[in-house]
Design a protein around this motif. Structure first.
Motif, PDB file in Angstrom:
ATOM      1  N   VAL A  61       0.835  -1.200   0.000  1.00 16.71           N
ATOM      2  CA  VAL A  61       0.000   0.000   0.000  1.00 16.71           C
ATOM      3  C   VAL A  61       0.875   1.258   0.000  1.00 16.71           C
ATOM      4  O   VAL A  61       0.599   2.219  -0.720  1.00 16.71           O
ATOM      5  N   ALA A  62       1.940   1.244   0.779  1.00 12.34           N
ATOM      6  CA  ALA A  62       2.839   2.397   0.818  1.00 12.34           C
ATOM      7  C   ALA A  62       3.456   2.655  -0.558  1.00 12.34           C
ATOM      8  O   ALA A  62       3.558   3.808  -1.000  1.00 12.34           O
ATOM      9  N   LEU A  63       3.856   1.603  -1.247  1.00 14.30           N
ATOM     10  CA  LEU A  63       4.414   1.753  -2.593  1.00 14.30           C
ATOM     11  C   LEU A  63       3.371   2.294  -3.576  1.00 14.30           C
ATOM     12  O   LEU A  63       3.678   3.143  -4.419  1.00 14.30           O
ATOM     13  N   LEU A  64       2.150   1.814  -3.455  1.00 16.04           N
ATOM     14  CA  LEU A  64       1.091   2.282  -4.347  1.00 16.04           C
ATOM     15  C   LEU A  64       0.759   3.744  -4.089  1.00 16.04           C
ATOM     16  O   LEU A  64       0.566   4.517  -5.034  1.00 16.04           O
ATOM     17  N   VAL A  65       0.707   4.140  -2.828  1.00 13.90           N
ATOM     18  CA  VAL A  65       0.441   5.542  -2.498  1.00 13.90           C
ATOM     19  C   VAL A  65       1.554   6.432  -3.039  1.00 13.90           C
ATOM     20  O   VAL A  65       1.298   7.502  -3.607  1.00 13.90           O
ATOM     21  N   ARG A  66       2.792   5.985  -2.891  1.00 16.17           N
ATOM     22  CA  ARG A  66       3.914   6.747  -3.429  1.00 16.17           C
ATOM     23  C   ARG A  66       3.797   6.891  -4.951  1.00 16.17           C
ATOM     24  O   ARG A  66       4.045   7.955  -5.518  1.00 16.17           O
ATOM     25  N   GLU A  67       3.377   5.829  -5.620  1.00 19.38           N
ATOM     26  CA  GLU A  67       3.218   5.871  -7.069  1.00 19.38           C
ATOM     27  C   GLU A  67       2.098   6.835  -7.468  1.00 19.38           C
ATOM     28  O   GLU A  67       2.219   7.553  -8.461  1.00 19.38           O
ATOM     29  N   ILE A  68       1.029   6.871  -6.694  1.00 19.87           N
ATOM     30  CA  ILE A  68      -0.066   7.806  -6.966  1.00 19.87           C
ATOM     31  C   ILE A  68       0.437   9.238  -6.851  1.00 19.87           C
ATOM     32  O   ILE A  68       0.125  10.094  -7.679  1.00 19.87           O
ATOM     33  N   LYS A  69       1.232   9.508  -5.836  1.00 13.89           N
ATOM     34  CA  LYS A  69       1.791  10.855  -5.662  1.00 13.89           C
ATOM     35  C   LYS A  69       2.718  11.216  -6.814  1.00 13.89           C
ATOM     36  O   LYS A  69       2.756  12.357  -7.251  1.00 13.89           O
ATOM     37  N   ARG A  70       3.477  10.245  -7.300  1.00  9.88           N
ATOM     38  CA  ARG A  70       4.399  10.493  -8.413  1.00  9.88           C
ATOM     39  C   ARG A  70       3.664  10.788  -9.713  1.00  9.88           C
ATOM     40  O   ARG A  70       4.134  11.541 -10.550  1.00  9.88           O
ATOM     41  N   LEU A  71       2.513  10.134  -9.889  1.00 12.98           N
ATOM     42  CA  LEU A  71       1.766  10.316 -11.132  1.00 12.98           C
ATOM     43  C   LEU A  71       1.386  11.781 -11.323  1.00 12.98           C
ATOM     44  O   LEU A  71       1.582  12.328 -12.404  1.00 12.98           O
TER      45      LEU A  71
END
Length: 79
Positions: A61-71
């Motif tokens: 989940v932490a990795l996915l949230v980070r990816e959302i922020k990067r997008l």
């Protein structure tokens, strides 16, 4: 654009990442159930396995949230 390419792009879009987080929520529910069972049976090995599973879900989940922020505004499927 081919269907396969669209599917790959969906995984890198905000909706795709949110869907992945939702899937991880089911993993979290499973880990919690596993922890409860391990405690009830006083099985230390099963408890360690459940805790490792829970840690994996949290990390995912932490990795996915980070990816959302990067997008940000670079969302592939954004209008």
């Amino acid at each position: 654009m081919s269907t396969l390419k669209k599917a790959k792009n969906f995984k890198k879009s905000k909706p795709g990442l949110y869907l992945s987080i939702g899937g991880s929520a089911f993993g979290a529910i499973s880990a919690v159930k596993q922890i409860k069972e391990a405690r009830a049976e006083q099985d230390k090995l099963q408890l360690v396995d459940a805790l490792v599973s829970a840690a994996a879900v949290v990390t995912t989940v932490a990795l996915l949230v980070r990816e959302i922020k990067r997008l940000g505004n670079d969302d592939v499927l954004a209008p």
